[in-house]
Enzyme design. Structure first.
Site, PDB file in Angstrom:
ATOM      1  N   HIS A  17     -12.442  19.609  11.521  1.00  0.00           N
ATOM      2  CA  HIS A  17     -13.632  19.527  12.867  1.00  0.00           C
ATOM      3  C   HIS A  17     -13.081  19.653  14.072  1.00  0.00           C
ATOM      4  CE1 HIS A  17     -15.281  17.811   9.374  1.00  0.00           C
ATOM      5  NE2 HIS A  17     -14.959  17.038   9.139  1.00  0.00           N
TER       6      HIS A  17
ATOM      7  N   ASP B   6     -17.618  22.905   6.521  1.00  0.00           N
ATOM      8  CA  ASP B   6     -17.282  21.793   7.976  1.00  0.00           C
ATOM      9  C   ASP B   6     -18.392  21.476   8.089  1.00  0.00           C
ATOM     10  OD1 ASP B   6     -16.625  20.898  10.058  1.00  0.00           O
ATOM     11  OD2 ASP B   6     -14.568  21.915  10.150  1.00  0.00           O
ATOM     12  N   HIS B   7     -18.937  20.212   8.179  1.00  0.00           N
ATOM     13  CA  HIS B   7     -20.245  19.935   8.266  1.00  0.00           C
ATOM     14  C   HIS B   7     -20.325  19.714   9.742  1.00  0.00           C
ATOM     15  CE1 HIS B   7     -18.483  15.821   8.245  1.00  0.00           C
ATOM     16  NE2 HIS B   7     -19.559  15.425   9.071  1.00  0.00           N
TER      17      HIS B   7
END
Ligand code: NAP
Length: 496
Positions: free
Chosen positions: A241, A178-179
């Site tokens: 996110h 999950d950047h």
């Protein structure tokens, strides 16, 4: 443990957008920062035939934007190898195995292998199975697999995928990206909270009136219409996110900063999210879709006119929600989230609004200035604390002032990017900033109710917000019902 890990990184999907835009430049930055030893190799996998030289040229081109000091770029690129393979074809994996054996010897990588699946999600499970059946995961060293998003499209598909991956890799070998978790200020949430007595003592329902998280983009769906039609903002942004940021903001202090302890606290927050019935969804969630409009000095088309989008599409390009966390710390504090495309500004930020003093002698009733802590996630990285001070004119009401901290203002180019951090963490075996299956599964179960309600009710009046706005009116009404409003640039008090 060495801070210069030895390993072979295998990138499946090495000719794709993600590899070129994020992975190669991030690996180069790690190389320049001396975080990779000379004992590393990168093998790119895709179907088309390509020589190692051509592949290296594409790697070099992908680092064009890194302008300073690229003298070592050819040395860096010499570590890259291309393997033509169709991931659905088991025999391709035998060829890959032969190449990895050879490189293991050449680069002394001790059998350490990181498999990065930068490919469409339908291939994730197949790749894992083929990796195992071809013996690529049976080495003397470690094997880790990095899975890109989306991890499923609902709980059932995510569970199926997880079971498939689980037949090959154990949970501690699986790195679900999950950047957002690699972003400087998202990682900073725990530092702001747990290294500052002034905040942590106030971090509860006695002192905080509400929390707002906004992640807005000015871009539309661009050329990703086909993907976005099956996803929408809810699945693309909220399930992962947005809920991850909620979990970090709301979790209890972990007993230490290890992956297990942090993830277990995040899981507790996600478990405490107030569930809704499908009938209640509209009381807590607002969906939107952009129409045409004017943004960044140009006219833009609406979502339904974008390529590969159904002209009657009911896909959400905007979501706002009121989340409640039913636990001792947060009972009664709404956490509002909103995310969308084609909005007025590109920005991700978190606003913590503190409660007013019981009797504020300096309160201007017409212009309330509550204390706010704003955490700027992107494009600026930093925080602003909104306080009140004396008016220079000596008037009775107070003057809103701001204390700013910006962590990337002086040097935007050299701030490590999310992918750079996350790749390095994986090479070091640190999955703290990746998502555990428990987090993913609870998030999906929560979001599934909303998807189901929306899929059943297609009678929705889209488009319902103009490009270049901050979303549909219903998003403002969601807060107005509780006596709040979204804090944004326009209504931010200023001392300038
Ligand atoms: P992409 O540009 O479509 O690239 C796909 C890659 O997969 C290409 O290298 C393609 O090369 C390869 N490929 C396709 N079928 C193959 C097969 N059967 N065997 C071997 N290779 C095959 O996709 P992307 O945008 O890079 O996205 C990759 C993943 O990252 C997706 O899961 C996406 O959701 C995720 N992601 C992407 C971004 C982004 O900014 N792009 C952001 C977040 C997440 P050939 O066609 O030559 O085989």
């Amino acid at each position: 443990m060495s801070t210069q890990p030895k390993a072979i990184v295998v990138i499946f999907g090495a000719t794709g957008d993600l590899a070129k835009r994020k992975l190669f430049p991030s690996l180069y930055k790690l190389y320049k920062a001396n975080k990779l030893s000379d004992d590393f190799a990168v093998v790119g996998v895709a179907r088309g035939d390509m020589s190692n030289d051509d592949f290296r040229q594409s790697v070099i081109r992908s680092t064009d934007k890194i302008v300073k000091g690229r003298k070592d770029i050819n040395d860096f690129a010499s570590h890259f190898y291309f393997q033509a393979a169709d991931v659905t074809d088991k025999e391709s994996f035998d060829k890959l195995q032969t190449l990895l054996h050879k490189l293991d010897g050449e680069y002394q990588t001790e059998g350490n292998r990181m498999f990065y699946l930068a490919m469409a999600p339908e291939f994730f499970g197949t790749i894992c199975e083929n990796l195992k059946s071809s013996g690529l995961t049976s080495t003397e060293g470690w094997s880790r697999v990095v899975i890109e998003k989306p991890f499923g499209h609902d709980y059932v598909s995510a569970k199926e995928l997880n079971d498939q991956i689980g037949r090959v890799f154990t949970e501690d070998q699986v790195y679900r990206i999950d950047h957002y978790l690699g972003k400087e200020m998202v990682q900073n949430i725990t530092v702001i909270r747990f290294a500052n007595a002034i905040f942590e003592e106030l971090w509860n329902n006695q002192y905080i009136s509400n929390i707002q998280i906004t992640s807005s983009e000015t871009l539309g769906v661009e050329d990703r219409g086909r993907y976005y039609e099956s996803s929408g903002a809810l699945l693309d942004m909220v399930q992962n996110h947005m809920l991850q940021m909620v979990a970090l903001l709301a979790m209890e202090p972990p007993i230490n900063l290890t992956r297990d302890e942090i993830q277990s606290e995040k899981v507790k927050v996600l478990r405490a999210l107030r569930p809704f019935t499908e009938e209640e969804v509209d009381d807590y969630f607002v969906r939107g879709q952009y129409g045409n409009g004017y943004i960044e000095d140009r006219d833009v088309i609406g979502y339904r006119e974008e390529s590969n989008v159904d002209p009657n599409s009911t896909t959400d390009t905007f979501v706002a929600a009121k989340l409640m966390i039913d636990n001792y710390r947060w009972a009664g504090v709404p956490i509002y989230i909103r995310t969308g495309k084609r909005m007025k500004e590109k920005s991700t930020k978190i606003v913590i609004q503190f409660k007013d003093l019981p009797m504020n002698l300096y309160r201007d009733k017409n212009h309330p200035h509550p204390n706010l802590l704003v955490i700027h996630i992107q494009p600026d990285e930093g925080m602003t604390l909104h306080l009140n001070a004396q008016q220079r004119t000596g008037k009775e009401d107070s003057l809103p002032i701001q204390l700013h901290y910006c962590s990337n203002c002086d040097d935007k180019m050299n701030t490590p990017e999310a992918y750079e951090r996350l790749l390095y963490d994986c090479l070091l075996g640190d999955a703290t900033h990746y998502t555990h299956w428990d987090e993913v599964s609870i998030s999906w179960k929560f979001v599934d109710t909303i998807s189901k309600a929306w899929n059943k009710n297609k009678e929705v009046h889209f488009p319902n917000y103009e490009s270049g706005s901050m979303g549909p009116a219903a998003s403002d009404e969601l807060l107005a019902r509780d006596g709040f409003f979204w804090w944004s640039v326009a209504n931010r008090p200023s001392n300038s």
